[in-house]
Design a protein around this motif. Sequence first.
Motif, PDB file in Angstrom:
ATOM      1  N   ARG A  38     100.291 -74.903  11.444  1.00  0.00           N
ATOM      2  CA  ARG A  38     101.644 -75.371  11.139  1.00  0.00           C
ATOM      3  C   ARG A  38     101.696 -76.880  10.964  1.00  0.00           C
ATOM      4  O   ARG A  38     102.670 -77.427  10.492  1.00  0.00           O
ATOM      5  CB  ARG A  38     102.591 -74.922  12.247  1.00  0.00           C
ATOM      6  CG  ARG A  38     102.782 -73.401  12.226  1.00  0.00           C
ATOM      7  CD  ARG A  38     103.679 -72.941  13.326  1.00  0.00           C
ATOM      8  NE  ARG A  38     103.103 -73.260  14.630  1.00  0.00           N
ATOM      9  CZ  ARG A  38     103.772 -73.255  15.760  1.00  0.00           C
ATOM     10  NH1 ARG A  38     105.057 -72.953  15.759  1.00  0.00           N
ATOM     11  NH2 ARG A  38     103.177 -73.534  16.902  1.00  0.00           N
ATOM     12  N   VAL A  85     108.741 -71.913   9.869  1.00  0.00           N
ATOM     13  CA  VAL A  85     107.894 -70.780   9.490  1.00  0.00           C
ATOM     14  C   VAL A  85     108.727 -69.519   9.661  1.00  0.00           C
ATOM     15  O   VAL A  85     109.210 -69.234  10.756  1.00  0.00           O
ATOM     16  CB  VAL A  85     106.627 -70.728  10.369  1.00  0.00           C
ATOM     17  CG1 VAL A  85     105.795 -69.499  10.026  1.00  0.00           C
ATOM     18  CG2 VAL A  85     105.801 -71.997  10.192  1.00  0.00           C
ATOM     19  N   TYR A  86     108.924 -68.788   8.575  1.00  0.00           N
ATOM     20  CA  TYR A  86     109.813 -67.633   8.630  1.00  0.00           C
ATOM     21  C   TYR A  86     109.119 -66.419   9.210  1.00  0.00           C
ATOM     22  O   TYR A  86     109.755 -65.511   9.701  1.00  0.00           O
ATOM     23  CB  TYR A  86     110.384 -67.354   7.237  1.00  0.00           C
ATOM     24  CG  TYR A  86     111.287 -68.459   6.803  1.00  0.00           C
ATOM     25  CD1 TYR A  86     112.566 -68.586   7.361  1.00  0.00           C
ATOM     26  CD2 TYR A  86     110.867 -69.438   5.912  1.00  0.00           C
ATOM     27  CE1 TYR A  86     113.401 -69.628   7.006  1.00  0.00           C
ATOM     28  CE2 TYR A  86     111.696 -70.482   5.548  1.00  0.00           C
ATOM     29  CZ  TYR A  86     112.960 -70.584   6.101  1.00  0.00           C
ATOM     30  OH  TYR A  86     113.777 -71.615   5.763  1.00  0.00           O
ATOM     31  N   SER A 101      99.004 -70.005   3.286  1.00  0.00           N
ATOM     32  CA  SER A 101      99.294 -71.270   3.950  1.00  0.00           C
ATOM     33  C   SER A 101     100.488 -71.032   4.867  1.00  0.00           C
ATOM     34  O   SER A 101     101.378 -70.253   4.547  1.00  0.00           O
ATOM     35  CB  SER A 101      99.628 -72.314   2.888  1.00  0.00           C
ATOM     36  OG  SER A 101      99.878 -73.553   3.488  1.00  0.00           O
ATOM     37  N   ILE A 102     100.504 -71.666   6.015  1.00  0.00           N
ATOM     38  CA  ILE A 102     101.604 -71.438   6.959  1.00  0.00           C
ATOM     39  C   ILE A 102     102.711 -72.464   6.714  1.00  0.00           C
ATOM     40  O   ILE A 102     102.480 -73.663   6.820  1.00  0.00           O
ATOM     41  CB  ILE A 102     101.100 -71.494   8.413  1.00  0.00           C
ATOM     42  CG1 ILE A 102     100.123 -70.337   8.660  1.00  0.00           C
ATOM     43  CG2 ILE A 102     102.267 -71.444   9.399  1.00  0.00           C
ATOM     44  CD1 ILE A 102      99.574 -70.263  10.057  1.00  0.00           C
ATOM     45  N   GLY A 103     103.876 -71.974   6.348  1.00  0.00           N
ATOM     46  CA  GLY A 103     105.019 -72.851   6.121  1.00  0.00           C
ATOM     47  C   GLY A 103     105.094 -73.426   4.722  1.00  0.00           C
ATOM     48  O   GLY A 103     106.139 -73.935   4.319  1.00  0.00           O
ATOM     49  N   HIS A 104     104.016 -73.334   3.968  1.00  0.00           N
ATOM     50  CA  HIS A 104     103.992 -73.856   2.603  1.00  0.00           C
ATOM     51  C   HIS A 104     104.036 -72.720   1.586  1.00  0.00           C
ATOM     52  O   HIS A 104     103.664 -71.597   1.899  1.00  0.00           O
ATOM     53  CB  HIS A 104     102.722 -74.679   2.368  1.00  0.00           C
ATOM     54  CG  HIS A 104     102.626 -75.903   3.216  1.00  0.00           C
ATOM     55  ND1 HIS A 104     103.233 -77.096   2.891  1.00  0.00           N
ATOM     56  CD2 HIS A 104     101.997 -76.109   4.395  1.00  0.00           C
ATOM     57  CE1 HIS A 104     102.977 -77.992   3.830  1.00  0.00           C
ATOM     58  NE2 HIS A 104     102.237 -77.422   4.766  1.00  0.00           N
ATOM     59  N   HIS A 105     104.466 -73.056   0.360  1.00  0.00           N
ATOM     60  CA  HIS A 105     104.482 -72.073  -0.720  1.00  0.00           C
ATOM     61  C   HIS A 105     103.141 -72.097  -1.433  1.00  0.00           C
ATOM     62  O   HIS A 105     103.034 -72.418  -2.612  1.00  0.00           O
ATOM     63  CB  HIS A 105     105.628 -72.370  -1.689  1.00  0.00           C
ATOM     64  CG  HIS A 105     106.989 -72.156  -1.082  1.00  0.00           C
ATOM     65  ND1 HIS A 105     108.138 -71.985  -1.832  1.00  0.00           N
ATOM     66  CD2 HIS A 105     107.384 -72.071   0.206  1.00  0.00           C
ATOM     67  CE1 HIS A 105     109.170 -71.810  -1.025  1.00  0.00           C
ATOM     68  NE2 HIS A 105     108.741 -71.863   0.220  1.00  0.00           N
ATOM     69  N   GLN A 154     106.867 -68.422   0.921  1.00  0.00           N
ATOM     70  CA  GLN A 154     105.884 -68.432   2.004  1.00  0.00           C
ATOM     71  C   GLN A 154     105.135 -67.101   1.970  1.00  0.00           C
ATOM     72  O   GLN A 154     105.719 -66.050   2.244  1.00  0.00           O
ATOM     73  CB  GLN A 154     106.570 -68.628   3.362  1.00  0.00           C
ATOM     74  CG  GLN A 154     107.093 -70.024   3.597  1.00  0.00           C
ATOM     75  CD  GLN A 154     107.538 -70.267   5.040  1.00  0.00           C
ATOM     76  OE1 GLN A 154     107.315 -69.449   5.935  1.00  0.00           O
ATOM     77  NE2 GLN A 154     108.189 -71.409   5.262  1.00  0.00           N
ATOM     78  N   PHE A 199     105.962 -62.105   0.097  1.00  0.00           N
ATOM     79  CA  PHE A 199     106.528 -63.316   0.669  1.00  0.00           C
ATOM     80  C   PHE A 199     107.494 -63.035   1.810  1.00  0.00           C
ATOM     81  O   PHE A 199     108.065 -61.954   1.926  1.00  0.00           O
ATOM     82  CB  PHE A 199     107.263 -64.104  -0.431  1.00  0.00           C
ATOM     83  CG  PHE A 199     106.358 -64.467  -1.575  1.00  0.00           C
ATOM     84  CD1 PHE A 199     105.483 -65.542  -1.474  1.00  0.00           C
ATOM     85  CD2 PHE A 199     106.340 -63.704  -2.736  1.00  0.00           C
ATOM     86  CE1 PHE A 199     104.616 -65.860  -2.511  1.00  0.00           C
ATOM     87  CE2 PHE A 199     105.484 -64.018  -3.780  1.00  0.00           C
ATOM     88  CZ  PHE A 199     104.625 -65.096  -3.669  1.00  0.00           C
TER      89      PHE A 199
END
Lengths: 397, 397
Positions: B245, B252-253, B272-276, B297, B314
């Motif tokens: 993170r 983070v969903y 990737s965690i938290g990123h698109h 995400q 996603f």
Amino acid sequence: MDSEMAKAPLSVIVLCILSVITGCASPNIRGTGDLGVIIERSSGSVQIVDGTDCVSLGRVTGLGDLSHASLVFSKDQRFVFVFGRDGGITKIDLLLGKVVKRVIQATNSIGGAISADGKLIAVQNYEPGGVKIFDSKSLNLISQIVAPIGATGKPSRVVGLADLPDNKFAYSLFDSNEIDIVDVKKPSDPSVTRFKNIGKSPYDALASPDGRYYIAGLYGEDGLAIVDNWNPESGARRILSGYGRGEKNLPVYKMPHLRGWSLSGELAFFPSIGHHEVIMADAHNWNQITSIKVAGQPVFVMADPSGRRVWVNFAYPDNDKVQVIDVPTRSIIATLSPGKAILHMEFTSKGDAVWLSSRDDNKVVVIDTSSLKVINELSAESPSGIFFSWRSSRIGM
Amino acid sequence: MDSEMAKAPLSVIVLCILSVITGCASPNIRGTGDLGVIIERSSGSVQIVDGTDCVSLGRVTGLGDLSHASLVFSKDQRFVFVFGRDGGITKIDLLLGKVVKRVIQATNSIGGAISADGKLIAVQNYEPGGVKIFDSKSLNLISQIVAPIGATGKPSRVVGLADLPDNKFAYSLFDSNEIDIVDVKKPSDPSVTRFKNIGKSPYDALASPDGRYYIAGLYGEDGLAIVDNWNPESGARRILSGYGRGEKNLPVYKMPHLRGWSLSGELAFFPSIGHHEVIMADAHNWNQITSIKVAGQPVFVMADPSGRRVWVNFAYPDNDKVQVIDVPTRSIIATLSPGKAILHMEFTSKGDAVWLSSRDDNKVVVIDTSSLKVINELSAESPSGIFFSWRSSRIGM
């Protein structure tokens, strides 16, 4: 109601009910994930086995000449398609233990494959040459691919047939030095991509487990031909230029099947031709990493499903031995003598056991791969190939 | 003979016979190689499907809390073991479409695994923590592994349970920062190898397809922990130090499952965690090769069986989209909108089709992976996980 039945004594009717109930409770209702089929080469039969309990479930006869036979499983694993040397394709119902349909589609044939979607069976023929495509449900002929005329003046013999992803097949033309990729998404009108002059006399081939690479062995010269299905436009190229019989033409007791190679993502293990060695190569750049001395001319060089160990059997006169190679140390950790004339080896899906066919002892031997001890032996008539149903879910099998 | 039966009118007996015959001719006798099971999370049920004809074969209910459920197939594929959040294990007969046995073995559980030989079921628990080993035939408890006391003052919660070759299991301890490998060759006396201080709060894990590597994601810090089962003496080490993170603690969903990673021999694809972004790394040295921008995400990043394409779903609010990445060009070739809240994706064994669960549209969508067109849709009640029977033959599934 049938009048005879109306007159039947109640006891007979009850017996009928019981027999029908027995039918229901029979092995017909069972999962197919652990079924195996053993080819009995001299009697033209197969034996159906339970790979968990290591017992025979029955025998199906009348399959013709199985002296060089192979088979593929249907996608649902209920059926196998047995390809005999005599051009016969026999569809067997494994749950009912009987032949569903048998067709003779050529006079000399060398195996087949099933499409990724399970709907098509392709067969490679020696006489007459070429490939035929059948519907896997009905075994009706859908289309055929006429091979080009080779050096023999006849349509080329076809070898090395394998299924590829995206409903394609690959095969090699022994007499015209060619690899073909055929797209069967329109089964009645297959679309063929030809790779010519790939090397002299391709005699067998294999697909990598992901179906990306197709590799053909060459009988007429050293080295192998490889096609990258992700980059077909770059054509076939040559790898392992030193691989083959060499200039001295060593005595070779059996040209090893390429299906006896093991490809992991990183490593390839395969038999040296004519030498008492297993070759270990880098599966990316095809450089030889090492060779391992073994007890004879290797035939099948089979990594277990974890890739941790490689099991090797041998050509005559060493075909009573099986050796086990430890991959990390590249050393032989066991030499076993499971029976006379060990022709084939097949692992269970996750490699807890391996099944070995001992043709001349008329038995199949099951070995625990952890303890290397024999778990069980089953009688079989001159067994050769052993095939487990996990193959139905793997590309190129 | 039962006297009531002896008095029964012949017509009734014939009806009995007919019904028994009908039973025999029913879908009970069928191959299991193409069976699938869909978890219906809100209704505590599963649906059994035919993966070839894309039709439902029936529903089994009464499985408890399936809000975070998974399942494994028996080795013969006749049965599944469904692991519910409520600590329930339900053994279902897929051919008869009914529950065989159901046990509640904990109060909060997070999944299970089956041993390489198919004889043992292992379950990982949150409350009370630890692992229990059951006989897969009877579902009788054989042994249990008490987890060490973690930061909570109670036995650690267990995550990331996976089967390994040679009848071993691996799992991670969320509350005591540990990876354990347990050998169950003596099921009543499991032998545990502990790797301590592997990193803060492992929250999920996966085994590589050959079972050699076991990789745990860390919730408490960036990076991952890896154990090489060929070299256990070298201990756990850290890879991908930048993965997590990050220092900024991005929103983070949904922490992505590690089972949503794809490992081939050469490449790894993961969210990737938290990123698109989808990250593509070298699976040997764990260096990042590139990252690919995606529509949200990512949750599951699934290579098809050929490794040629990677399918991505996603987290909310982009969970109505699915994107397809072409691996050679590392580009997105399609953005699909198959339904609302796409929770899971499962390929057929050779990847000719992919099945997607659309929770909020109460349907499962089947897509041809070649044409990217919808082949079929099936009704399902809030579907989540989809599992095909080819998993029974794969390590770590």
